[in-house]
Design a protein around this motif. Structure first.
Motif, PDB file in Angstrom:
ATOM      1  N   VAL A 150       6.962   5.346   2.538  1.00 23.24           N
ATOM      2  CA  VAL A 150       7.859   5.087   1.418  1.00 23.24           C
ATOM      3  C   VAL A 150       8.948   4.097   1.836  1.00 23.24           C
ATOM      4  O   VAL A 150       9.258   3.153   1.096  1.00 23.24           O
ATOM      5  N   ALA A 151       9.539   4.306   3.017  1.00 23.34           N
ATOM      6  CA  ALA A 151      10.732   3.547   3.401  1.00 23.34           C
ATOM      7  C   ALA A 151      10.412   2.163   3.974  1.00 23.34           C
ATOM      8  O   ALA A 151      11.053   1.180   3.598  1.00 23.34           O
ATOM      9  N   ALA A 152       9.429   2.078   4.876  1.00 21.55           N
ATOM     10  CA  ALA A 152       9.244   0.829   5.613  1.00 21.55           C
ATOM     11  C   ALA A 152       8.738  -0.326   4.726  1.00 21.55           C
ATOM     12  O   ALA A 152       9.350  -1.402   4.733  1.00 21.55           O
TER      13      ALA A 152
ATOM     14  N   ALA B 249      -1.628  -2.641   2.828  1.00 22.22           N
ATOM     15  CA  ALA B 249      -2.083  -3.330   4.042  1.00 22.22           C
ATOM     16  C   ALA B 249      -1.877  -2.451   5.269  1.00 22.22           C
ATOM     17  O   ALA B 249      -2.750  -2.358   6.146  1.00 22.22           O
ATOM     18  N   SER B 250      -0.705  -1.769   5.340  1.00 24.73           N
ATOM     19  CA  SER B 250      -0.443  -0.872   6.470  1.00 24.73           C
ATOM     20  C   SER B 250      -1.502   0.218   6.524  1.00 24.73           C
ATOM     21  O   SER B 250      -1.989   0.581   7.605  1.00 24.73           O
ATOM     22  N   MET B 251      -1.822   0.752   5.352  1.00 24.77           N
ATOM     23  CA  MET B 251      -2.820   1.812   5.278  1.00 24.77           C
ATOM     24  C   MET B 251      -4.164   1.324   5.824  1.00 24.77           C
ATOM     25  O   MET B 251      -4.786   1.978   6.671  1.00 24.77           O
TER      26      MET B 251
ATOM     27  N   ALA C 276       2.714   2.970  12.329  1.00 27.48           N
ATOM     28  CA  ALA C 276       3.050   1.879  13.239  1.00 27.48           C
ATOM     29  C   ALA C 276       2.902   0.543  12.522  1.00 27.48           C
ATOM     30  O   ALA C 276       3.754  -0.347  12.670  1.00 27.48           O
ATOM     31  N   ALA C 277       1.836   0.398  11.710  1.00 28.55           N
ATOM     32  CA  ALA C 277       1.645  -0.846  10.967  1.00 28.55           C
ATOM     33  C   ALA C 277       2.785  -1.064   9.977  1.00 28.55           C
ATOM     34  O   ALA C 277       3.319  -2.176   9.847  1.00 28.55           O
ATOM     35  N   ALA C 278       3.182   0.001   9.290  1.00 27.91           N
ATOM     36  CA  ALA C 278       4.268  -0.126   8.309  1.00 27.91           C
ATOM     37  C   ALA C 278       5.577  -0.475   9.003  1.00 27.91           C
ATOM     38  O   ALA C 278       6.340  -1.332   8.537  1.00 27.91           O
TER      39      ALA C 278
END
Lengths: 321, 288
Positions: free
Chosen positions: A208-210, A235-237, A258-260
């Motif tokens: 939610v935050a990043a 994309a992070s997912m 980590a990606a986010a």
């Protein structure tokens, strides 16, 4: 890549994960705008209590998740005199609710396990998620609910933006700020309940935050920002799922988070010490959005800019019943 | 697993308090639990009083929780848990205080804190999965460990308490000034940013050390609830600070007694008492 996509559990994870990331990114954009990230944190922790409570009483944990987050969203919204609860109320409430979760955990783990996976595993999967463990039905339901919540946020985006940027002016112009505030929190609760099943009660905060924080740094245009937050979350997912699939020792929840986080760090570095929307053009933003509603600006942020730790909206904004 | 003190009670609860206390304190682990609990209560109460005043509850929660990756990393690398706790808590405190620089929008600060918290927890989860340890070790740093508190741990807690109070004694007055009105404090020459950073590091270090024994969850309850209650009851700083410490001690002792006699986790008992008092204070304020 074909062996990645051909796996049924990966398809389920992609389905649920994409929908959850879309909803979390959109909700996160408004949560950052409204400085309500802490509320999402609380709802995430409460989701854990709901799941463990449901397990302790032998109910479907997904029902417990949803009930806990939605009721807490109502409760937090109701406890606030304004449409945004303050941090001490949130902190005290979820501190105790999380303690209640640990109480349910002892109730649940002190009885014999009902399934072969064991009770300890269920506990961990609600804290940190088990996205590769979703069945087709579970993933479908998560995706449907998350997409529904995302659609409602998109539908309510314009009045919600107005109410978030300047509650007083929006209220004066007939926007039902109170109803919007409560309704938005309830939607966030629903999204948190779904995200818990993907990345876990403790980690959904990052989803939610990043991405939303990155989007707010990259652009001050609200609709582009919303889209950017959703895209970065998705994309992070995907990156997280792929990395986790090919490395096997890295759990998906960590890889996604980590990606986010990396996305946020890159956007923060790229935009320098002053992010795009930190340069004070929220006035233009409001003016573009709502013709006639001139001087829409986030006066509370400007006037107390030197004390970022201090005074949140509740105190600095005038109350319009 | 959660701190479970129950099952040890040799005699059930009687309403003769002196006998009950004598019974509890016949066990060395209960004596140490009372010692450690009292130290944690006083430190968390005082640090939490500043935290609530400064509206940094979210930051405090994040710093308390960063004890979890610290513990997990220390286990994975085979170094002392204390080093792991401090390294992560202090690193998180520095990131959060840098993000809170003047001119940054408040909402962005909360996004940074949220990202730090989720990433810290994700790291903790990664370390635990890499270690492939006993699954319940995940919840131990969050909800407290079942290990009986040793004399050494009580001494360590005492040292952390002394260090915390020493730093707060130095920065306390300007920090209070900066917390109440940072603009005026800055104009009068108080280094608001420096005080914020030092305070966050103190908060992180104190929360980390206390979490090691009591669990991040319980420490957060003791940080926020007594201070929130006391600040609802009185607006006078000295009164509410004193009341915070008294309330923190009372709920801790009451929680220890309940956890000893009933089959409930300690964290749940203490935060239930603290939350109950907070609700009473809110209700009382509404009536008044």
């Amino acid at each position: 890549m074909s062996d990645f996509l051909s796996q049924a559990f990966v398809q389920h994870a992609l389905l649920a994960g994409t929908a959850v990331a879309l909803a979390a990114g959109l909700a996160g954009y408004f949560l950052v705008l409204r400085a309500q990230i802490f509320t999402a944190d609380a709802l995430g922790h409460v989701a854990y209590t709901g799941a463990l409570g449901a397990l302790a009483f032998g109910v479907d944990p997904r029902l417990g998740l949803l009930l806990a987050t939605v009721l807490t969203a109502f409760g937090l919204a109701g406890a606030a005199r304004h449409s945004r609860p303050d941090d001490v109320v949130i902190g005290s409430t979820f501190g105790w609710l999380l303690a209640l979760g640990s109480f349910f955990l002892t109730l649940f783990t002190t009885r014999p396990p009902t399934s072969s996976t064991g009770n300890g595993v269920a506990n961990i999967s609600y804290l940190f998620g088990s996205i590769f463990g979703l069945s087709g039905d579970q993933a479908g339901l998560v995706a449907a609910i998350a997409l529904g919540a995302a659609a409602l946020i998109v539908i309510g985006a314009r009045p919600l933006l107005f109410a978030s940027l300047d509650e007083a002016v929006a209220a004066a112009r007939g926007v039902p700020v109170r109803v919007l505030g409560v309704g938005f929190l309830v939607l966030v609760g629903v999204i948190c309940a779904q995200a818990t099943q993907a990345v876990g009660a403790l980690l959904l905060l990052g989803l939610v935050a990043a991405p939303a924080g990155a989007a707010h740094r990259l652009t001050s245009r609200p609709f582009i920002g919303m889209a950017a937050a959703a895209l970065i979350a998705i994309a992070s997912m995907w990156v997280g799922l792929i990395v986790s699939f090919y490395t096997s020792s890295i759990p998906p929840s960590f890889a996604i988070l980590a990606a986010a986080t990396l996305g946020y760090v890159v956007s923060a570095v790229a935009t320098g010490s002053q992010g795009h929307s930190a340069s004070g053009d929220t006035g233009r933003l409001g003016g573009r959005l709502f013709q006639g509603a001139t001087h829409v600006r986030r006066s509370s942020h400007r006037s107390t800019g030197a004390s970022p730790s201090g005074r949140r909206a509740g105190r600095t904004r005038p109350h319009h019943p | 697993m959660t701190v479970m003190l129950a099952g040890a009670a040799s005699s059930p609860w009687s309403w003769n308090l002196i006998d009950d206390v004598r019974d509890m304190w016949s066990y060395p682990f209960m004596v140490n639990a009372f010692r450690a609990g009292s130290i944690v209560a006083v430190v968390a109460g005082v640090v939490g009083w500043f935290m609530v005043l400064r509206k940094q509850t979210f930051a405090g929660h994040t710093l308390a929780i960063s004890a979890f990756p610290g513990a997990a990393a220390a286990t994975l690398l085979g170094v002392s848990a204390t080093a792991g706790y401090f390294a992560f808590a202090v690193a998180a405190a520095i990131v959060v205080s840098v993000a809170a620089r003047p001119g940054t929008r408040f909402s962005e600060e909360s996004a940074v804190i949220g990202t730090v918290q989720a990433f810290a927890l994700a790291c903790g989860y990664l370390f635990v999965s890499l270690y492939k340890g006993f699954l319940n070790s995940v919840t131990a740093p969050l909800f407290g460990s079942s290990f009986a508190i040793t004399n050494d741990q009580v001494v360590t807690l005492g040292l952390v308490a002394v260090a915390t109070f020493a730093v707060l004694a130095v920065i306390g007055r300007p920090l209070f000034f900066a917390s109440v009105d940072s603009d005026v404090a800055a104009a009068r020459g108080v280094q608001v940013r420096l005080h914020n950073a030092v305070f966050l590091v103190v908060l992180g270090a104190a929360a980390a050390e206390a979490s090691q024994i009591a669990g991040a969850l319980l420490v957060f309850s003791l940080l926020v609830m007594p201070a929130a209650t006391a600040q609802l009851v009185s607006a006078k700083p000295a009164v509410s600070l004193g009341l915070t410490v008294v309330l923190a001690l009372l709920v801790t002792w009451a929680g220890l007694v309940l956890a000893y006699y009933a089959l409930y986790p300690l964290g749940f008992c203490i935060s239930s008492f603290a939350f109950g008092l907070y609700l009473l204070a809110r209700a009382g304020r509404r009536v008044a």
